[in-house]
Design a protein around this motif. Structure first.
Motif, mmCIF file in Angstrom:
data_model
loop_
_atom_site.group_PDB
_atom_site.id
_atom_site.type_symbol
_atom_site.label_atom_id
_atom_site.label_comp_id
_atom_site.label_asym_id
_atom_site.label_seq_id
_atom_site.Cartn_x
_atom_site.Cartn_y
_atom_site.Cartn_z
ATOM 1 N N THR A 23 -24.155 -9.409 -11.697
ATOM 2 C CA THR A 23 -24.206 -8.816 -12.932
ATOM 3 C C THR A 23 -22.998 -9.265 -13.817
ATOM 4 O OG1 THR A 23 -25.566 -6.964 -12.412
ATOM 5 C CG2 THR A 23 -24.589 -6.907 -14.449
ATOM 6 N N LEU A 24 -21.680 -9.451 -13.356
ATOM 7 C CA LEU A 24 -20.649 -9.759 -14.030
ATOM 8 C C LEU A 24 -20.435 -11.127 -14.333
ATOM 9 C CD1 LEU A 24 -18.246 -7.182 -12.177
ATOM 10 C CD2 LEU A 24 -19.563 -6.898 -14.372
ATOM 11 N N HIS A 25 -21.209 -11.870 -13.637
ATOM 12 C CA HIS A 25 -21.063 -13.254 -13.884
ATOM 13 C C HIS A 25 -21.039 -13.757 -15.152
ATOM 14 C CE1 HIS A 25 -21.759 -17.703 -13.103
ATOM 15 N NE2 HIS A 25 -21.219 -17.446 -12.044
ATOM 16 N N PRO A 26 -20.240 -14.586 -15.536
ATOM 17 C CA PRO A 26 -20.094 -15.094 -16.937
ATOM 18 C C PRO A 26 -21.227 -15.619 -17.577
ATOM 19 C CG PRO A 26 -18.319 -16.295 -15.906
ATOM 20 C CD PRO A 26 -19.152 -15.337 -14.865
ATOM 21 N N HIS A 27 -22.073 -16.433 -16.800
ATOM 22 C CA HIS A 27 -23.269 -16.804 -17.279
ATOM 23 C C HIS A 27 -24.365 -15.714 -17.368
ATOM 24 C CE1 HIS A 27 -21.733 -20.575 -16.639
ATOM 25 N NE2 HIS A 27 -21.321 -20.538 -15.440
ATOM 26 N N GLN A 28 -24.222 -14.457 -17.040
ATOM 27 C CA GLN A 28 -25.300 -13.415 -17.063
ATOM 28 C C GLN A 28 -24.989 -12.693 -18.159
ATOM 29 O OE1 GLN A 28 -27.777 -13.133 -15.084
ATOM 30 N NE2 GLN A 28 -27.027 -14.977 -13.914
ATOM 31 N N GLY A 29 -23.911 -12.866 -19.186
ATOM 32 C CA GLY A 29 -23.393 -12.208 -20.104
ATOM 33 C C GLY A 29 -22.694 -10.979 -19.972
ATOM 34 N N GLY A 30 -22.165 -10.699 -19.018
ATOM 35 C CA GLY A 30 -21.278 -9.691 -18.759
ATOM 36 C C GLY A 30 -21.872 -8.245 -18.101
ATOM 37 N N ALA A 31 -21.282 -7.124 -18.260
ATOM 38 C CA ALA A 31 -21.797 -5.869 -17.723
ATOM 39 C C ALA A 31 -22.681 -5.035 -18.668
ATOM 40 C CB ALA A 31 -20.698 -5.217 -17.179
ATOM 41 N N ILE A 34 -26.184 -2.345 -15.778
ATOM 42 C CA ILE A 34 -25.495 -2.014 -14.631
ATOM 43 C C ILE A 34 -26.681 -0.817 -14.108
ATOM 44 C CG2 ILE A 34 -23.360 -2.510 -14.996
ATOM 45 C CD1 ILE A 34 -22.466 0.293 -15.480
ATOM 46 N N ALA A 35 -26.535 -0.644 -12.840
ATOM 47 C CA ALA A 35 -27.569 0.307 -12.111
ATOM 48 C C ALA A 35 -26.738 1.552 -12.350
ATOM 49 C CB ALA A 35 -27.376 -0.065 -10.585
ATOM 50 N N PRO A 36 -27.774 2.682 -12.614
ATOM 51 C CA PRO A 36 -27.262 3.892 -13.027
ATOM 52 C C PRO A 36 -26.235 4.457 -11.983
ATOM 53 C CG PRO A 36 -29.588 4.147 -11.977
ATOM 54 C CD PRO A 36 -29.145 2.642 -12.098
ATOM 55 N N GLU A 37 -26.084 4.219 -10.782
ATOM 56 C CA GLU A 37 -24.980 4.818 -9.884
ATOM 57 C C GLU A 37 -23.971 4.218 -10.017
ATOM 58 O OE1 GLU A 37 -27.438 1.705 -7.607
ATOM 59 O OE2 GLU A 37 -27.891 2.993 -8.855
ATOM 60 N N ILE A 38 -23.657 3.191 -10.678
ATOM 61 C CA ILE A 38 -22.297 2.387 -10.840
ATOM 62 C C ILE A 38 -21.461 3.532 -11.717
ATOM 63 C CG2 ILE A 38 -21.229 0.784 -11.882
ATOM 64 C CD1 ILE A 38 -22.454 -0.052 -9.399
ATOM 65 N N PRO A 39 -21.917 4.183 -12.826
ATOM 66 C CA PRO A 39 -20.853 4.688 -13.694
ATOM 67 C C PRO A 39 -20.465 6.107 -12.759
ATOM 68 C CG PRO A 39 -22.633 4.233 -14.946
ATOM 69 C CD PRO A 39 -23.113 3.826 -13.527
ATOM 70 N N ILE A 40 -21.264 6.605 -11.925
ATOM 71 C CA ILE A 40 -20.851 7.770 -11.160
ATOM 72 C C ILE A 40 -19.750 7.250 -10.060
ATOM 73 C CG2 ILE A 40 -21.730 9.339 -8.993
ATOM 74 C CD1 ILE A 40 -24.516 8.954 -10.435
ATOM 75 N N LEU A 41 -20.108 5.919 -9.460
ATOM 76 C CA LEU A 41 -19.107 5.714 -8.383
ATOM 77 C C LEU A 41 -17.683 5.384 -9.363
ATOM 78 C CD1 LEU A 41 -20.990 2.976 -6.175
ATOM 79 C CD2 LEU A 41 -19.927 5.311 -5.561
ATOM 80 N N LEU A 42 -17.941 5.015 -10.372
ATOM 81 C CA LEU A 42 -16.704 4.544 -11.114
ATOM 82 C C LEU A 42 -15.798 5.582 -11.749
ATOM 83 C CD1 LEU A 42 -15.039 2.357 -12.311
ATOM 84 C CD2 LEU A 42 -16.261 2.389 -14.500
ATOM 85 N N LEU A 62 -15.193 -2.675 -13.666
ATOM 86 C CA LEU A 62 -16.372 -2.916 -12.713
ATOM 87 C C LEU A 62 -15.973 -3.874 -11.210
ATOM 88 C CD1 LEU A 62 -19.301 -3.182 -15.084
ATOM 89 C CD2 LEU A 62 -18.716 -1.295 -13.810
ATOM 90 N N VAL A 63 -15.151 -4.857 -11.827
ATOM 91 C CA VAL A 63 -14.447 -5.697 -10.854
ATOM 92 C C VAL A 63 -13.585 -4.842 -9.762
ATOM 93 C CG1 VAL A 63 -12.735 -7.808 -10.415
ATOM 94 C CG2 VAL A 63 -14.679 -7.675 -12.325
ATOM 95 N N SER A 64 -12.857 -3.912 -10.428
ATOM 96 C CA SER A 64 -11.934 -3.243 -9.583
ATOM 97 C C SER A 64 -12.834 -2.501 -8.730
ATOM 98 C CB SER A 64 -11.117 -2.054 -10.450
ATOM 99 O OG SER A 64 -10.206 -1.619 -9.895
ATOM 100 N N LEU A 65 -14.069 -1.611 -9.071
ATOM 101 C CA LEU A 65 -14.709 -1.034 -8.365
ATOM 102 C C LEU A 65 -15.251 -1.803 -7.183
ATOM 103 C CD1 LEU A 65 -16.078 1.615 -7.605
ATOM 104 C CD2 LEU A 65 -18.047 0.898 -9.083
ATOM 105 N N CYS A 66 -15.628 -3.039 -7.463
ATOM 106 C CA CYS A 66 -16.244 -4.015 -6.490
ATOM 107 C C CYS A 66 -15.174 -4.197 -5.576
ATOM 108 C CB CYS A 66 -16.679 -5.162 -7.002
ATOM 109 S SG CYS A 66 -18.464 -5.199 -7.947
ATOM 110 N N ASP A 67 -14.033 -4.533 -5.765
ATOM 111 C CA ASP A 67 -12.742 -4.760 -5.017
ATOM 112 C C ASP A 67 -12.551 -3.637 -4.141
ATOM 113 O OD1 ASP A 67 -12.814 -7.373 -6.048
ATOM 114 O OD2 ASP A 67 -10.694 -6.718 -7.287
#
Length: 175
Positions: A23-31, A34-42, A62-67
């Motif tokens: 989703t974060l890939h530059p060709h996809q237009g950024g973030a 995002i899935a609804p569970e991502i803000p909870i995890l973040l 979001l990149v930091s969360l993935c890392d």
């Protein structure tokens, strides 16, 4: 996330991390979407790191969360950490509020009473053949699995009614 979306039950968050990175890939237009569970995890990740959990979500967050998720999934516990880790017995894996978790009885947890029936933080990795699991917040030593704890908590209304069980391969290793 549903149990069908879990590609690797031993690393159930991997699909989420991979999808988020795509989703974060530059060709996809950024973030944007995002899935609804991502803000909870973040929010949880920020809280654990002492940062403002309500700050706006930026791409770098979001990149930091993935890392962070990838680092947790790749880590192996040191013996001393595992020796002091809480133990979960009568556990089973489930998806609750779009996140994979373990439902279990816990002993030796720093904040829960002995034998409390609980739902862990999101499950990042499980190594049943080595007797441990890594959630978003901590390691656990694994006792024996048992799906009846899920059924009982669901029947008592103590689990979200949309909770769904998923299978962890029986590789042994628990005591």
């Amino acid at each position: 996330m549903t149990p069908d979306e879990i590609i690797d039950p031993l690393r159930p968050m991997q699909h989420l991390s991979d999808t988020l990175r795509n989703t974060l890939h530059p060709h996809q237009g950024g973030a944007r979407d995002i899935a609804p569970e991502i803000p909870i995890l973040l929010e949880t990740c920020r809280w654990m790191q002492g940062a403002d959990p309500t700050a706006p979500i930026l791409t770098r967050d979001l990149v930091s969360l993935c890392d962070y998720l990838d680092a947790l999934a790749d880590a192996e516990p040191e013996a001393i950490l595992l020796a002091d880790a809480p133990r979960i017995d009568r556990w089973c894996a489930a998806v609750i509020a779009d996140l994979p978790v373990l439902v279990s009885l816990v002993t030796g947890h720093p904040r829960l009473r002995q034998g409390a029936r609980t739902v862990t933080s999101p499950l990042v990795r499980i190594a049943p053949d080595r007797g441990w699991a890594r959630t978003f917040s901590r390691y656990y030593r694994l006792g024996r699995p048992d799906q009846s704890v899920f059924t009982a908590l669901l029947a008592e209304g103590r689990l979200h009614p949309g909770a769904l069980r998923f299978d962890i391969p029986d590789l042994g290793g628990w005591t």
